[in-house]
Design a protein around this motif. Sequence first.
Motif, PDB file in Angstrom:
ATOM      1  N   VAL A 172       0.838  -1.199   0.000  1.00 43.61           N
ATOM      2  CA  VAL A 172       0.000   0.000   0.000  1.00 43.61           C
ATOM      3  C   VAL A 172       0.874   1.250   0.000  1.00 43.61           C
ATOM      4  O   VAL A 172       1.805   1.373   0.809  1.00 43.61           O
ATOM      5  CB  VAL A 172      -0.925   0.036   1.247  1.00 43.61           C
ATOM      6  CG1 VAL A 172      -1.830   1.268   1.203  1.00 43.61           C
ATOM      7  CG2 VAL A 172      -1.760  -1.237   1.353  1.00 43.61           C
ATOM      8  N   GLY A 173       0.571   2.149  -0.926  1.00 43.03           N
ATOM      9  CA  GLY A 173       1.186   3.474  -0.928  1.00 43.03           C
ATOM     10  C   GLY A 173       0.156   4.507  -0.540  1.00 43.03           C
ATOM     11  O   GLY A 173      -0.966   4.497  -1.065  1.00 43.03           O
ATOM     12  N   ILE A 174       0.513   5.397   0.362  1.00 39.32           N
ATOM     13  CA  ILE A 174      -0.452   6.362   0.911  1.00 39.32           C
ATOM     14  C   ILE A 174       0.013   7.778   0.629  1.00 39.32           C
ATOM     15  O   ILE A 174       1.184   8.116   0.835  1.00 39.32           O
ATOM     16  CB  ILE A 174      -0.623   6.162   2.431  1.00 39.32           C
ATOM     17  CG1 ILE A 174      -1.059   4.726   2.737  1.00 39.32           C
ATOM     18  CG2 ILE A 174      -1.634   7.160   3.000  1.00 39.32           C
ATOM     19  CD1 ILE A 174      -1.056   4.387   4.215  1.00 39.32           C
ATOM     20  N   VAL A 175      -0.925   8.607   0.170  1.00 41.33           N
ATOM     21  CA  VAL A 175      -0.639  10.022  -0.037  1.00 41.33           C
ATOM     22  C   VAL A 175      -1.765  10.819   0.604  1.00 41.33           C
ATOM     23  O   VAL A 175      -2.939  10.462   0.516  1.00 41.33           O
ATOM     24  CB  VAL A 175      -0.505  10.362  -1.537  1.00 41.33           C
ATOM     25  CG1 VAL A 175      -1.776  10.068  -2.310  1.00 41.33           C
ATOM     26  CG2 VAL A 175      -0.103  11.818  -1.729  1.00 41.33           C
ATOM     27  N   LEU A 176      -1.393  11.918   1.284  1.00 45.76           N
ATOM     28  CA  LEU A 176      -2.350  12.804   1.938  1.00 45.76           C
ATOM     29  C   LEU A 176      -2.467  14.090   1.127  1.00 45.76           C
ATOM     30  O   LEU A 176      -1.506  14.519   0.487  1.00 45.76           O
ATOM     31  CB  LEU A 176      -1.901  13.132   3.364  1.00 45.76           C
ATOM     32  CG  LEU A 176      -1.456  11.959   4.230  1.00 45.76           C
ATOM     33  CD1 LEU A 176      -1.023  12.447   5.606  1.00 45.76           C
ATOM     34  CD2 LEU A 176      -2.558  10.919   4.366  1.00 45.76           C
ATOM     35  N   TYR A 177      -3.645  14.710   1.147  1.00 47.10           N
ATOM     36  CA  TYR A 177      -3.794  15.990   0.447  1.00 47.10           C
ATOM     37  C   TYR A 177      -4.539  16.982   1.320  1.00 47.10           C
ATOM     38  O   TYR A 177      -5.260  16.627   2.245  1.00 47.10           O
ATOM     39  CB  TYR A 177      -4.494  15.811  -0.904  1.00 47.10           C
ATOM     40  CG  TYR A 177      -5.946  15.375  -0.837  1.00 47.10           C
ATOM     41  CD1 TYR A 177      -6.972  16.295  -0.609  1.00 47.10           C
ATOM     42  CD2 TYR A 177      -6.295  14.040  -1.028  1.00 47.10           C
ATOM     43  CE1 TYR A 177      -8.290  15.901  -0.572  1.00 47.10           C
ATOM     44  CE2 TYR A 177      -7.626  13.637  -0.992  1.00 47.10           C
ATOM     45  CZ  TYR A 177      -8.623  14.569  -0.764  1.00 47.10           C
ATOM     46  OH  TYR A 177      -9.943  14.178  -0.716  1.00 47.10           O
TER      47      TYR A 177
END
Length: 313
Positions: free
Chosen positions: A275-280
């Motif tokens: 899993v790769g996670i990115v926040l915005y």
Amino acid sequence: MNSVDQEFRLYQNFDELAEDVLDLAKEILPDKLIYLTSFSASKQLVLRVSEEREDIAISEGMDIPLENSVCHRINFNKMQPLVYPDVEVHTESLPLRNLLLDVNIKSYLGLPIAKLNGERFGTLCVVDSQASEYDDHTIELLQRIVRMFSYYLELERRAYRDPLTDLYNRHYLMRFFETEKLTTGSLFFLDLDGFKKVNDTFGHDRGDEVLKEVGNRLRHFVMNQSQTFAVRLGGDEFIVHLSGKLAEEAIDQLANELLQSMSEWKQDEQLSTSVGIVLYDASEPILLTELLRQADQALYKAKAAGKNRYYCC
């Protein structure tokens, strides 16, 4: 916002068709209050009302706990309408009678609306502050209107759903980012480790079964989270979108919950998930293409670190 509301907000011409449904129903019963509702797991939402009436306390946008909803008592398995010509005479229990009388409904007709796959959508309801009879011909005409609406829902569902897993598709994700007023959120980019080997060893039919099972597990995951939905981007790539700001501890908990849910497979399949996670944050311009690129980079780092883990950039 529940998942049903979130979905129909992106449907093409939903508002126009909802108005048409009510207008057609008003042609049949011009003196009644008619309204359209949708169900979530816990609430009933009044989507559209034919008119606001001072004598009946039903208004557009109101939501009702499902256990207190009269429409919840409709038989969706047999798709049969629920009819109370005189609430004071025909209702089967005092609590139900009081629910209706509290909003000054003296007669009630509720017709179930379901998608063609059997999933409940909501109801078309006809009410009045006086006792009223609803003959078979009138009910049949209203059921035809409901069927028309169900066919529309199916067309939209196909536009926004992946046909194999029944998760949302890339088109839905793109439209969500184009139309919603976003503040903060996160993308969890999932990729199956070892999926190509499953296809090569056991065949594409087994691969499809694995993808369907991933869809089932992701549906179960998002059901337990608020303002969350899952997407199949394509192949064995999936997205889970969560609205709102997440603390570091919450990210760790959710990511590990996802990894755990994807860890149990047949022993010889040797499957896991990275899993790769990115926040915005809306304080900066939000571009889906850029978020996906960053999430893909985070996913690559999770795989490079040994797979079956997550990385948050």
